[in-house]
Design an enzyme around this catalytic site. Sequence first.
Site, mmCIF file in Angstrom:
data_model
loop_
_atom_site.group_PDB
_atom_site.id
_atom_site.type_symbol
_atom_site.label_atom_id
_atom_site.label_comp_id
_atom_site.label_asym_id
_atom_site.label_seq_id
_atom_site.Cartn_x
_atom_site.Cartn_y
_atom_site.Cartn_z
ATOM 1 N N HIS A 91 0.787 -1.229 0.000
ATOM 2 C CA HIS A 91 0.000 0.000 0.000
ATOM 3 C C HIS A 91 0.825 1.289 0.000
ATOM 4 O O HIS A 91 0.318 2.346 -0.381
ATOM 5 C CB HIS A 91 -0.928 0.015 1.221
ATOM 6 C CG HIS A 91 -2.192 0.787 1.011
ATOM 7 N ND1 HIS A 91 -2.263 1.924 0.230
ATOM 8 C CD2 HIS A 91 -3.447 0.599 1.482
ATOM 9 C CE1 HIS A 91 -3.495 2.385 0.233
ATOM 10 N NE2 HIS A 91 -4.239 1.607 0.983
ATOM 11 N N TYR A 119 -14.885 5.871 8.301
ATOM 12 C CA TYR A 119 -13.864 6.333 7.351
ATOM 13 C C TYR A 119 -14.279 5.909 5.946
ATOM 14 O O TYR A 119 -14.533 4.739 5.703
ATOM 15 C CB TYR A 119 -12.525 5.692 7.719
ATOM 16 C CG TYR A 119 -11.337 6.063 6.854
ATOM 17 C CD1 TYR A 119 -10.309 6.839 7.369
ATOM 18 C CD2 TYR A 119 -11.211 5.615 5.545
ATOM 19 C CE1 TYR A 119 -9.199 7.167 6.603
ATOM 20 C CE2 TYR A 119 -10.108 5.939 4.771
ATOM 21 C CZ TYR A 119 -9.104 6.707 5.303
ATOM 22 O OH TYR A 119 -8.003 7.028 4.542
ATOM 23 N N THR A 136 -5.007 10.592 -0.708
ATOM 24 C CA THR A 136 -6.366 10.380 -0.209
ATOM 25 C C THR A 136 -6.710 11.390 0.877
ATOM 26 O O THR A 136 -5.851 12.048 1.448
ATOM 27 C CB THR A 136 -6.530 8.961 0.381
ATOM 28 O OG1 THR A 136 -5.617 8.802 1.485
ATOM 29 C CG2 THR A 136 -6.276 7.906 -0.675
#
EC number: 2.3.1.21
Length: 788
Positions: A472, A588, A601
């Site tokens: 990630h 979230y 993001t």
Amino acid sequence: MAEAHQAVAFQFTITPEGIDLHLSHQALTEVYLSGIRSWKKRIIRLKNSVITGVYPASPSSWLFVVIAILATMYTSSDPSMGLISKIQEHLPVSEVLSVHCRTLVSAVVFSTLLWLSLIFTMRFCLKQLLSYHHWMFEQHGQISNTTRVWVGLVKMFSGRQPLLYSYQGSLPNLPLPAIESTIKSYLESVRPLMDNTEFERMTTLANDFENGLGKRLQWYLKLKALWAANYVSDWWEEYIYLRGRNPIMVNSNYYGMDFLYVTPTPIQAARAGNTIYALLLYRQKLNREEIKPWLLRSSVPCCSYQFERMFDSCRIPGIITDTVAHWQDSDYVAVYHKGRYFRLWVYQAGRLLSPREIEHQIQRILDDSSPPLPGEEKLGAFTAGDRIPWAQARKEFFSSGVNKRSLDCIEKAAFFVTLCDDEQGMMGDDPATSLDSYAKALLHGKCYDRWFDKSFSVVVFKNGKNGLNAEHSWADAPVVAHLWEYVLATDSFQLGYSEEGHSKGEVDSSLPAPQRLNWDISSQCQERISQSLSVAQVLADDVDFHVFSFRDFGKGRIKRFRLSPDAFIQVALQLAYYRDRGMFCLTYEASMTRLFREGRTETVRSCTNESCAFVRALENAESVAVCQHLFRQACEKHQLLYRMAMTGSGIDRHLFCLYVVSKYLGEESPFLKEVLPEPWRLSTSQTPVQQVELFDLVNHPEYISCGGGFGPVADDGYGVSYIIVGENMINFHISSKHSCAQTDSHKYGTHIKRALEDLLHIMSSDLKEPPRSQNQTGVNQVKAKKDL
């Protein structure tokens, strides 16, 4: 193999008669062709750098400006208003040039400066235009005249045929929100989660922070926002991802699935051959920057910097922090099968192997019956366990010799491939359970048969099903999803398979066999591997996963209510969570900030006062009219928050950066100390379909991607990923932990289905329609199909 050929290309021995040379012409030819391929890539990169550097103009426009200036001069006029004469006076070589040559050189210099000024002006204007975001807050079909003019100007100042990175220099920097607006938005977001006493205490802490330490921290952030292209991204990558010392498997890495109903071929080697070939085709397009920049509404460009480390990258463990290493194009991939590691060369004589040749090489690996070396089989568990033990073991056991060479081979590979000896996918008498198993197989597998540090690992199962697991830190899911959409479409619709299920193409019989990697793993190192594996296994066994397809309706039906499909689903998730836990929680939802340079993001806090009011009204059996009104308010509020996050007005990245500055300054903030550790018990994300043109869901409705998912963020919470496919399907991936008695992924999935149906029933009464609809895309005709 190429490496072996290069090693023996030049040999010599010392004899009594002198030096005896032995040259391998085949190996020298291989070296020559490899060098040609490398230089071609350098030339392409140089050309693309020039094109991107002068965008939105083109290199050929320089010649146009030069000719125009010279033509004007020959009409006895001076377009430079005396500047050409000034340049001519200061030319360093004026003594050796004739008057005519000095005039010509001066005109070219002036034309070049004028051309560069025009480029700078166009880029500056485009950057200012892209800083306008009011268009995002306008309703569809109600575009203002200002926005219409803005769209025209953006198209006018944008060049033609942009490369992938052409817009990078024109993207605006991420704006720094005012600390007052961030504090106000934060207090509004936590109001439905606190009683009056708690909220008053938090308000006092927030006000003290805003009027005290917060102003000082904000000053430092203003300096960074002025200096850096993005005031968030570097700290986000380092502190959220690379400094995490817990396992990245489950906690950070995520996965993407194959087609839901179709397996193009049941032959494992053939599916691997096409998949690897499609990935390498994508890498070629990426290196040439032929991938089109992602444009919102066909006009507004998004940042593409995350694509840079997609291939040939690996996360390197460290004691304090990890790093992401990126190399130049590798000409091989690393392959794992039954405990052995292989180097698979994908180029021969300077050309990319055909899909059939890659299948042939993969089959060689599958047919190799040699056993793993001691400690080799479960070596990958290092990348699945805690980071500090892996960093220590890497330094102690893999810093020299054969172990270093083999580890370098894995880390520097284009990507990692796992050939699994089990079958996965939607199959058998219980397809729902098989999808859950499929998700867990991609998320963590056996905990040692992936290299979780690689930018992404491709997984090909025995029955031809595939998928991938992605690290990630280097990029977010939409970037990997773009790659995976291309691979699935290219595999099935462009490359295809023979009638027997094999990949297409010819096979060069002289291909060297894949190289088996060697290891010298001591008993002490094997003990460390076992320790990492035990940590990873406990984590993997605790994951509770549920994957299902909701087919009753999709975005087509939702849009008829003039509602955002994403907002509709988010409110449904709030309703489902309330029914599951009897409470609301901090929620979230990931939103992208790629409208700005190096944007990643931002968080949309989906649990709002409006969504909570609607849920309470529905559960208290309020009238349909009241529920409809509150539901629309909740959806509109969610859309507002989503748009604010996309346009740089989110709150969580700002609070995060304020916290980082406070740590650098050694300051303690009671407010930030409570805000940052707050658990996200409901973490959600939508996987967008970005390349719809690659799939023909009308004629081929069975070629539907199942999307992907991730592990739970909180020990007592849920991770929910969803993908809206076509007009009539929504796929959900739900994760939680068995160790928490309050969470159950299957139970929560049931609540989601019921919540979606209830919301449809409420809104359908307004349109006087039946609440349920039959799927018209043909999905129902194929939903009972099993994998080939």
